[in-house]
Design a protein around this motif. Sequence first.
Motif, mmCIF file in Angstrom:
data_model
loop_
_atom_site.group_PDB
_atom_site.id
_atom_site.type_symbol
_atom_site.label_atom_id
_atom_site.label_comp_id
_atom_site.label_asym_id
_atom_site.label_seq_id
_atom_site.Cartn_x
_atom_site.Cartn_y
_atom_site.Cartn_z
ATOM 1 N N TYR A 86 92.339 -16.286 29.074
ATOM 2 C CA TYR A 86 92.004 -17.149 30.208
ATOM 3 C C TYR A 86 90.716 -16.688 30.884
ATOM 4 C CZ TYR A 86 96.502 -19.504 29.906
ATOM 5 O OH TYR A 86 97.563 -20.251 29.496
ATOM 6 N N LYS A 87 89.924 -17.656 31.314
ATOM 7 C CA LYS A 87 88.691 -17.325 32.016
ATOM 8 C C LYS A 87 88.963 -16.765 33.406
ATOM 9 C CE LYS A 87 85.406 -20.450 29.794
ATOM 10 N NZ LYS A 87 84.456 -21.572 30.001
ATOM 11 N N PHE A 88 90.015 -17.273 34.065
ATOM 12 C CA PHE A 88 90.314 -16.881 35.446
ATOM 13 C C PHE A 88 91.797 -16.531 35.584
ATOM 14 C CE2 PHE A 88 86.843 -19.904 35.456
ATOM 15 C CZ PHE A 88 85.881 -19.289 36.246
ATOM 16 N N THR A 89 92.080 -15.627 36.517
ATOM 17 C CA THR A 89 93.463 -15.264 36.839
ATOM 18 C C THR A 89 93.661 -15.292 38.342
ATOM 19 O OG1 THR A 89 93.702 -13.838 34.887
ATOM 20 C CG2 THR A 89 95.199 -13.434 36.729
ATOM 21 N N LEU A 90 94.650 -16.042 38.800
ATOM 22 C CA LEU A 90 94.997 -16.012 40.218
ATOM 23 C C LEU A 90 95.627 -14.672 40.549
ATOM 24 C CD1 LEU A 90 96.329 -19.605 40.863
ATOM 25 C CD2 LEU A 90 94.616 -18.432 42.248
ATOM 26 N N THR A 91 95.005 -13.956 41.471
ATOM 27 C CA THR A 91 95.405 -12.611 41.838
ATOM 28 C C THR A 91 95.804 -12.637 43.300
ATOM 29 O OG1 THR A 91 93.823 -11.702 40.246
ATOM 30 C CG2 THR A 91 94.641 -10.210 41.942
ATOM 31 N N MET A 92 97.082 -12.893 43.567
ATOM 32 C CA MET A 92 97.539 -13.105 44.932
ATOM 33 C C MET A 92 98.679 -12.156 45.258
ATOM 34 S SD MET A 92 97.307 -17.276 45.005
ATOM 35 C CE MET A 92 96.988 -17.355 46.764
ATOM 36 N N GLU A 93 98.482 -11.337 46.285
ATOM 37 C CA GLU A 93 99.458 -10.320 46.639
ATOM 38 C C GLU A 93 100.674 -10.936 47.349
ATOM 39 O OE1 GLU A 93 99.232 -7.562 45.396
ATOM 40 O OE2 GLU A 93 97.137 -6.936 45.238
ATOM 41 N N ASN A 94 101.767 -10.184 47.381
ATOM 42 C CA ASN A 94 102.980 -10.617 48.087
ATOM 43 C C ASN A 94 102.762 -10.708 49.590
ATOM 44 O OD1 ASN A 94 103.804 -9.867 45.485
ATOM 45 N ND2 ASN A 94 105.862 -9.408 46.186
ATOM 46 N N ALA A 95 101.911 -9.826 50.101
ATOM 47 C CA ALA A 95 101.682 -9.750 51.544
ATOM 48 C C ALA A 95 100.215 -9.440 51.804
ATOM 49 C CB ALA A 95 102.577 -8.683 52.171
ATOM 50 N N VAL A 96 99.775 -9.748 53.011
ATOM 51 C CA VAL A 96 98.387 -9.528 53.407
ATOM 52 C C VAL A 96 98.329 -8.287 54.288
ATOM 53 C CG1 VAL A 96 96.425 -10.481 54.667
ATOM 54 C CG2 VAL A 96 97.860 -11.985 53.252
ATOM 55 N N CYS A 97 97.842 -7.192 53.722
ATOM 56 C CA CYS A 97 97.686 -5.929 54.450
ATOM 57 C C CYS A 97 96.396 -5.273 53.983
ATOM 58 C CB CYS A 97 98.857 -4.981 54.190
ATOM 59 S SG CYS A 97 100.472 -5.632 54.646
ATOM 60 N N ASP A 98 95.727 -4.554 54.880
ATOM 61 C CA ASP A 98 94.431 -3.965 54.547
ATOM 62 C C ASP A 98 94.469 -3.129 53.277
ATOM 63 O OD1 ASP A 98 93.271 -5.153 56.675
ATOM 64 O OD2 ASP A 98 92.886 -3.337 57.831
ATOM 65 N N VAL A 141 88.302 -13.296 35.096
ATOM 66 C CA VAL A 141 87.774 -13.220 36.465
ATOM 67 C C VAL A 141 88.885 -13.467 37.484
ATOM 68 C CG1 VAL A 141 86.158 -14.224 38.123
ATOM 69 C CG2 VAL A 141 85.492 -13.972 35.716
ATOM 70 N N PRO A 142 89.137 -12.527 38.392
ATOM 71 C CA PRO A 142 90.201 -12.717 39.388
ATOM 72 C C PRO A 142 89.804 -13.716 40.477
ATOM 73 C CG PRO A 142 89.631 -10.379 39.095
ATOM 74 C CD PRO A 142 88.550 -11.181 38.475
ATOM 75 N N ILE A 143 90.751 -14.572 40.836
ATOM 76 C CA ILE A 143 90.637 -15.407 42.029
ATOM 77 C C ILE A 143 91.556 -14.746 43.052
ATOM 78 C CG2 ILE A 143 90.949 -17.709 43.003
ATOM 79 C CD1 ILE A 143 90.698 -18.807 40.141
ATOM 80 N N VAL A 144 90.978 -14.086 44.047
ATOM 81 C CA VAL A 144 91.683 -13.063 44.814
ATOM 82 C C VAL A 144 92.122 -13.536 46.191
ATOM 83 C CG1 VAL A 144 91.540 -10.693 45.658
ATOM 84 C CG2 VAL A 144 90.237 -11.357 43.640
ATOM 85 N N PHE A 145 93.357 -13.167 46.533
ATOM 86 C CA PHE A 145 93.833 -13.319 47.911
ATOM 87 C C PHE A 145 94.760 -12.153 48.239
ATOM 88 C CE2 PHE A 145 97.004 -14.741 51.024
ATOM 89 C CZ PHE A 145 96.147 -15.021 52.073
ATOM 90 N N SER A 148 81.987 -10.235 40.967
ATOM 91 C CA SER A 148 82.963 -9.915 39.921
ATOM 92 C C SER A 148 84.296 -10.607 40.151
ATOM 93 C CB SER A 148 83.177 -8.395 39.836
ATOM 94 O OG SER A 148 83.508 -7.853 41.100
ATOM 95 N N ALA A 149 84.441 -11.274 41.306
ATOM 96 C CA ALA A 149 85.678 -11.979 41.625
ATOM 97 C C ALA A 149 85.367 -13.154 42.534
ATOM 98 C CB ALA A 149 86.677 -11.041 42.299
ATOM 99 N N VAL A 150 86.269 -14.128 42.542
ATOM 100 C CA VAL A 150 86.188 -15.257 43.462
ATOM 101 C C VAL A 150 87.207 -14.994 44.566
ATOM 102 C CG1 VAL A 150 86.488 -17.739 43.739
ATOM 103 C CG2 VAL A 150 85.508 -16.830 41.616
ATOM 104 N N VAL A 151 86.735 -14.862 45.803
ATOM 105 C CA VAL A 151 87.599 -14.494 46.920
ATOM 106 C C VAL A 151 87.993 -15.753 47.695
ATOM 107 C CG1 VAL A 151 87.807 -13.103 49.010
ATOM 108 C CG2 VAL A 151 86.480 -12.243 47.061
#
Length: 303
Positions: free
Chosen positions: A91-103, A119-123, A137-140
């Motif tokens: 895959y060209k892209f991978t959705l990279t999304m964490e369980n929770a939003v913490c620093d 390429v990660p699509i990051v959240f 290097s990533a799509v934020v």
Amino acid sequence: MSYLQSKQYLVSTHDKNRYQKEENLAPIFYIHSDCNVPSNRDVYVELLQKFIRVDSYGKCNNNKALPDSLTFGKSMAPMTSKEFYELAAKYKFTLTMENAVCDDYITEKLWRPFHLGSVPIVFGSPKIKDYLPNKRSAVVINDFDDVEKLAALIKYLDRNDTAYEEYLQYKESGGLTNTFLIDSVNKREWSKYHDQTKPFYSLFSGFECYICEEMHKNIDTIKSRKELPIKIAKLDHYGCPPPKRFSDKGQYTVVDPRFSYFWYEGKYRAKAFRYFYDRNLNFTEKEIDTLAKSFRQEYMDDG
């Protein structure tokens, strides 16, 4: 850094294009089996799917079946297998999304696609840009005020090989330019236990070795009748903002009362614990609950 720059599973852009046609693959790979989590990621995926195809293999938003050999059951072991890596690397892209939003909550969800050359699509962490291999290097996800705009960028990169490959430059010599990331990895207290030539999960065993060594140091300190050093967690490391959810346009701005309740409960229980701890007082769980409720009531009365 050899893990990030490894080309062991890297699939050429030409072959990724071919796989999309021959195997009917979407541009984006997604796999999660913890659904309805505080980060509200599954809602974002649903919004994104209105504008671009996403192959979702996990229990959440599922629309594509994994091969039988990669059935997870109660174990996540297949996600470290060669077969799984080869599938995700197509895959060209991978959705990279964490369980929770913490620093400071950044997991293998980010590092695995980097390793595979997807390429990660990051959240997730608000500090995520501090840890990317380079600036492109990533799509934020937080960079976009509208999910449709993010989808438009992914479609553009999917059609333009040269632009897409700019996001993979970190794989080349000199392409990993983030000195903060490099220094952070090299200076970690458990880096000496992590074999950089082995798979990523040796990092976890390396951390376990570090914890084991620290425990034995404490045991030796106790035996020598010396006082143990006290280490206190701080908000700038362990603190997380109240959970939110995505708006209809894909902005993570809407207060989520479902998870916020537990967040505030934990906040005031921690405050109550600290009250007793700082005064060197004994306490019961009931006393913690009572004081926590009074702290929260004070907050509500003031607000």
